[in-house]
Design a protein around this motif. Sequence first.
Motif, PDB file in Angstrom:
ATOM      1  N   PHE A   1       0.851  -1.187   0.000  1.00 11.94           N
ATOM      2  CA  PHE A   1       0.000   0.000   0.000  1.00 11.94           C
ATOM      3  C   PHE A   1       0.879   1.227   0.000  1.00 11.94           C
ATOM      4  CE2 PHE A   1      -3.674   2.467   0.798  1.00 11.94           C
ATOM      5  CZ  PHE A   1      -3.310   3.480   1.661  1.00 11.94           C
ATOM      6  N   LEU A   2       0.512   2.236  -0.780  1.00 12.21           N
ATOM      7  CA  LEU A   2       1.382   3.403  -0.926  1.00 12.21           C
ATOM      8  C   LEU A   2       0.599   4.692  -0.851  1.00 12.21           C
ATOM      9  CD1 LEU A   2       3.995   4.871  -1.768  1.00 12.21           C
ATOM     10  CD2 LEU A   2       3.265   4.536  -4.120  1.00 12.21           C
ATOM     11  N   CYS A   3       1.064   5.596  -0.008  1.00 11.44           N
ATOM     12  CA  CYS A   3       0.617   6.977  -0.020  1.00 11.44           C
ATOM     13  C   CYS A   3       1.839   7.823  -0.217  1.00 11.44           C
ATOM     14  CB  CYS A   3      -0.055   7.361   1.300  1.00 11.44           C
ATOM     15  SG  CYS A   3      -1.614   6.498   1.581  1.00 11.44           S
ATOM     16  N   MET A   4       1.755   8.835  -1.047  1.00 11.23           N
ATOM     17  CA  MET A   4       2.951   9.647  -1.257  1.00 11.23           C
ATOM     18  C   MET A   4       2.568  11.091  -1.456  1.00 11.23           C
ATOM     19  SD  MET A   4       4.146   9.013  -5.181  1.00 11.23           S
ATOM     20  CE  MET A   4       3.166   9.697  -6.530  1.00 11.23           C
TER      21      MET A   4
ATOM     22  N   LEU B   1       4.156  14.197  -3.530  1.00  8.91           N
ATOM     23  CA  LEU B   1       5.109  14.524  -4.585  1.00  8.91           C
ATOM     24  C   LEU B   1       4.882  15.970  -4.970  1.00  8.91           C
ATOM     25  CD1 LEU B   1       7.243  13.685  -6.589  1.00  8.91           C
ATOM     26  CD2 LEU B   1       5.446  12.766  -8.051  1.00  8.91           C
ATOM     27  N   PHE B   2       5.721  16.874  -4.320  1.00  7.98           N
ATOM     28  CA  PHE B   2       5.497  18.297  -4.477  1.00  7.98           C
ATOM     29  C   PHE B   2       4.052  18.630  -4.099  1.00  7.98           C
ATOM     30  CE2 PHE B   2       9.529  19.370  -5.578  1.00  7.98           C
ATOM     31  CZ  PHE B   2      10.025  18.673  -6.660  1.00  7.98           C
ATOM     32  N   THR B   3       3.246  19.007  -5.094  1.00  9.52           N
ATOM     33  CA  THR B   3       1.868  19.404  -4.764  1.00  9.52           C
ATOM     34  C   THR B   3       0.889  18.250  -4.835  1.00  9.52           C
ATOM     35  OG1 THR B   3       1.491  19.970  -7.088  1.00  9.52           O
ATOM     36  CG2 THR B   3       2.290  21.714  -5.638  1.00  9.52           C
ATOM     37  N   ILE B   4       1.385  17.043  -5.195  1.00  7.90           N
ATOM     38  CA  ILE B   4       0.500  15.890  -5.283  1.00  7.90           C
ATOM     39  C   ILE B   4       0.408  15.245  -3.920  1.00  7.90           C
ATOM     40  CG2 ILE B   4       0.137  13.657  -6.385  1.00  7.90           C
ATOM     41  CD1 ILE B   4       1.753  14.666  -8.715  1.00  7.90           C
ATOM     42  N   SER B   5      -0.773  14.934  -3.441  1.00  2.00           N
ATOM     43  CA  SER B   5      -0.914  14.314  -2.133  1.00  2.00           C
ATOM     44  C   SER B   5      -1.949  13.215  -2.208  1.00  2.00           C
ATOM     45  CB  SER B   5      -1.317  15.362  -1.089  1.00  2.00           C
ATOM     46  OG  SER B   5      -2.564  15.941  -1.433  1.00  2.00           O
ATOM     47  N   GLY B   6      -2.035  12.448  -1.111  1.00  2.00           N
ATOM     48  CA  GLY B   6      -3.013  11.383  -1.049  1.00  2.00           C
ATOM     49  C   GLY B   6      -2.438  10.085  -1.539  1.00  2.00           C
ATOM     50  N   CYS B   7      -3.301   9.134  -1.885  1.00  2.00           N
ATOM     51  CA  CYS B   7      -2.887   7.802  -2.312  1.00  2.00           C
ATOM     52  C   CYS B   7      -3.080   7.689  -3.809  1.00  2.00           C
ATOM     53  CB  CYS B   7      -3.725   6.744  -1.603  1.00  2.00           C
ATOM     54  SG  CYS B   7      -3.459   6.755   0.183  1.00  2.00           S
ATOM     55  N   ASP B   8      -2.002   7.251  -4.500  1.00  2.00           N
ATOM     56  CA  ASP B   8      -2.066   7.126  -5.950  1.00  2.00           C
ATOM     57  C   ASP B   8      -2.195   5.669  -6.343  1.00  2.00           C
ATOM     58  OD1 ASP B   8      -1.570   9.867  -7.079  1.00  2.00           O
ATOM     59  OD2 ASP B   8       0.114   9.715  -5.679  1.00  2.00           O
ATOM     60  N   LYS B   9      -2.743   5.449  -7.504  1.00  2.00           N
ATOM     61  CA  LYS B   9      -2.906   4.091  -8.008  1.00  2.00           C
ATOM     62  C   LYS B   9      -1.554   3.518  -8.387  1.00  2.00           C
ATOM     63  CE  LYS B   9      -5.332   1.350 -11.468  1.00  2.00           C
ATOM     64  NZ  LYS B   9      -6.278   1.375 -12.585  1.00  2.00           N
ATOM     65  N   VAL B  10      -1.271   2.302  -7.937  1.00  2.00           N
ATOM     66  CA  VAL B  10       0.008   1.661  -8.214  1.00  2.00           C
ATOM     67  C   VAL B  10      -0.044   0.964  -9.565  1.00  2.00           C
ATOM     68  CG1 VAL B  10       1.594  -0.143  -7.463  1.00  2.00           C
ATOM     69  CG2 VAL B  10       0.501   1.333  -5.788  1.00  2.00           C
ATOM     70  N   ILE B  11       1.004   1.142 -10.341  1.00  2.00           N
ATOM     71  CA  ILE B  11       1.085   0.506 -11.650  1.00  2.00           C
ATOM     72  C   ILE B  11       1.928  -0.743 -11.508  1.00  2.00           C
ATOM     73  CG2 ILE B  11       1.823   0.791 -14.045  1.00  2.00           C
ATOM     74  CD1 ILE B  11       1.437   3.785 -13.671  1.00  2.00           C
ATOM     75  N   HIS B  12       1.339  -1.931 -11.662  1.00  2.00           N
ATOM     76  CA  HIS B  12       2.069  -3.181 -11.498  1.00  2.00           C
ATOM     77  C   HIS B  12       2.443  -3.801 -12.840  1.00  2.00           C
ATOM     78  CE1 HIS B  12       1.837  -3.736  -7.182  1.00  2.00           C
ATOM     79  NE2 HIS B  12       0.590  -3.300  -7.217  1.00  2.00           N
ATOM     80  N   SER B  13       1.784  -3.431 -13.914  1.00  2.00           N
ATOM     81  CA  SER B  13       2.002  -4.105 -15.179  1.00  2.00           C
ATOM     82  C   SER B  13       2.454  -3.113 -16.224  1.00  2.00           C
ATOM     83  CB  SER B  13       0.696  -4.763 -15.645  1.00  2.00           C
ATOM     84  OG  SER B  13      -0.269  -3.763 -15.920  1.00  2.00           O
ATOM     85  N   ALA B  14       2.626  -3.635 -17.446  1.00  2.00           N
ATOM     86  CA  ALA B  14       3.056  -2.772 -18.539  1.00  2.00           C
ATOM     87  C   ALA B  14       1.851  -2.102 -19.183  1.00  2.00           C
ATOM     88  CB  ALA B  14       3.818  -3.585 -19.574  1.00  2.00           C
TER      89      ALA B  14
ATOM     90  N   ILE C   1       9.286   2.101  -6.475  1.00  2.00           N
ATOM     91  CA  ILE C   1      10.204   1.866  -5.362  1.00  2.00           C
ATOM     92  C   ILE C   1       9.472   1.226  -4.188  1.00  2.00           C
ATOM     93  CG2 ILE C   1      11.575   3.040  -3.584  1.00  2.00           C
ATOM     94  CD1 ILE C   1      12.315   5.086  -5.750  1.00  2.00           C
ATOM     95  N   MET C   2       8.253   1.644  -3.937  1.00  3.50           N
ATOM     96  CA  MET C   2       7.528   1.199  -2.755  1.00  3.50           C
ATOM     97  C   MET C   2       6.678  -0.051  -2.972  1.00  3.50           C
ATOM     98  SD  MET C   2       8.591   3.287  -0.519  1.00  3.50           S
ATOM     99  CE  MET C   2       7.495   3.184   0.887  1.00  3.50           C
ATOM    100  N   THR C   3       6.568  -0.523  -4.210  1.00  4.88           N
ATOM    101  CA  THR C   3       5.666  -1.650  -4.460  1.00  4.88           C
ATOM    102  C   THR C   3       6.320  -2.845  -5.125  1.00  4.88           C
ATOM    103  OG1 THR C   3       4.988  -0.687  -6.584  1.00  4.88           O
ATOM    104  CG2 THR C   3       3.641  -0.176  -4.657  1.00  4.88           C
ATOM    105  N   GLU C   4       7.482  -2.687  -5.784  1.00  6.18           N
ATOM    106  CA  GLU C   4       8.122  -3.837  -6.424  1.00  6.18           C
ATOM    107  C   GLU C   4       8.937  -4.606  -5.397  1.00  6.18           C
ATOM    108  OE1 GLU C   4      10.325  -3.539  -9.966  1.00  6.18           O
ATOM    109  OE2 GLU C   4       8.701  -2.700 -11.119  1.00  6.18           O
ATOM    110  N   GLN C   5       8.270  -5.434  -4.624  1.00 12.40           N
ATOM    111  CA  GLN C   5       8.945  -6.157  -3.545  1.00 12.40           C
ATOM    112  C   GLN C   5      10.037  -7.079  -4.071  1.00 12.40           C
ATOM    113  OE1 GLN C   5       7.757  -4.592  -1.229  1.00 12.40           O
ATOM    114  NE2 GLN C   5       5.913  -3.971  -2.306  1.00 12.40           N
ATOM    115  N   GLU C   6       9.827  -7.648  -5.249  1.00 10.83           N
ATOM    116  CA  GLU C   6      10.787  -8.613  -5.787  1.00 10.83           C
ATOM    117  C   GLU C   6      12.166  -7.993  -5.976  1.00 10.83           C
ATOM    118  OE1 GLU C   6      11.694 -12.510  -7.281  1.00 10.83           O
ATOM    119  OE2 GLU C   6      10.009 -11.654  -6.186  1.00 10.83           O
TER     120      GLU C   6
END
Length: 455
Positions: free
Chosen positions: A11-14, A16-29, A335-340
Amino acid sequence: MKKIKIFVGVFLCMNLFTISGCDKVIHSAVVEEKDKTAAKKEENKEKETVQKTVTEQVQAPKTYQTTIQSDLRSAERTDQENPMKFTLTADAPIEVPDVGAICLKNVKKMTISEEEPQKVLDTFAKGQLLKQDYDGLAETYEVDGLTYQYTGTFPDLEAFSFWEKYAAFDDVNEENMSQDEKKQRAERFQNYIKAGNQNMTDDGAENYVKDIVSGEWHLFDSASKELTEENCTLEKTSFFFERMVDGVPVNYIRNSYLPYDELSRPWIDEDDNFHEAQCDVWDNESLTMIFCSGTLQSFQHSDPIEVSDASDEALFLLPFDEIKDIFEKTITMQIMTEQENRLPAVDGISFTRYPSIDAQTVEMTITKVQLGYMRVRNGSSSTEGSLIPVWDFYGTWNSQEPAYADGGDEMVIDSVTMDRIGVPLLTIDARDGSVVQRVQSGPSTTFPGGIGECE
């Protein structure tokens, strides 16, 4: 040896400058459609690619410059109160092929040609063959007082190498060596000076490759370090090459820093049932040379490919501004979601593309951005595939992260650095902006530099 503590975050909340809250994680291509102009772009693809060169299509500046600062958290992070302090900086060259178009290519796995090993031996093995070693799997040569070993004399071999047998001593600290080893290294240093007595240049290394290996090659990068033995200091230089296809590089990748593709490894389930790998290993082509004081230390070539045209139609490429935006919005999530990426390799040595999910601070630097080809499999085939255009964002990083102290179970905060050449921190498909998850094809490969994609 240090034991690395592994954490898994989903789970990720970040911020990024003016971006706040929880963003959708991209796991695939797959990346979501950018906006309503996508349909219009699709209609104009053919017209744009006919009228514009690659440089005109992507409209990339000479350098990529940015600074990103974020507070990163994961649900699995041990310290929930204090986020990871993440900083990314870039003042990196952008390399775009100077060609009229990039087209889709077919690629096949080949074997080393019969001519190439002979050219290597003619060029570097000036001494006499001494003996057969390793049950006949290696030949030993004496060249200018240095002992070399060579493998690659067998049918259907996909890799061969010619290397100075005791080169590993070069990187060992004197306090960790015996008196005999110190004496041997001192003698070898003198032999390096006698044999070479000069440092190898980029142009010189490229000329060697041009005369030995078929096809067009380009020097991706080189790295030098000083070796010291008492009053003698020598320069050791490593050269990393990438194949060129119609003026477009097949981007160099340091394979060992990518996560393993689980489908390329056999496994045992919880009931002790053995399962075969679901696809065979297929590493990317790799070509490296190392010189010390102008004298060859190693020549390695593996997994050669044969390329043919899949289509003569110029591919549509997104402008670099869009690629850049995707990178900046995605890198922190990766960085925060690719555990492998943070799991130790099967041999127990931890090579990681990203820092620990529990790092206190991370300072990441983009060193190069390059548009080139990436090889992908046709399904699960280990012999046939395609070359597609991608942007690779190469970089390095340093982190302060938890680790076990040597010889005990006490946790300490350790400084970890990843500064190897050819590690892509993110790969993006140049055609549609999808994030490509590079993986290496299997454990314990002979030569670094490849990926495998099993579907």
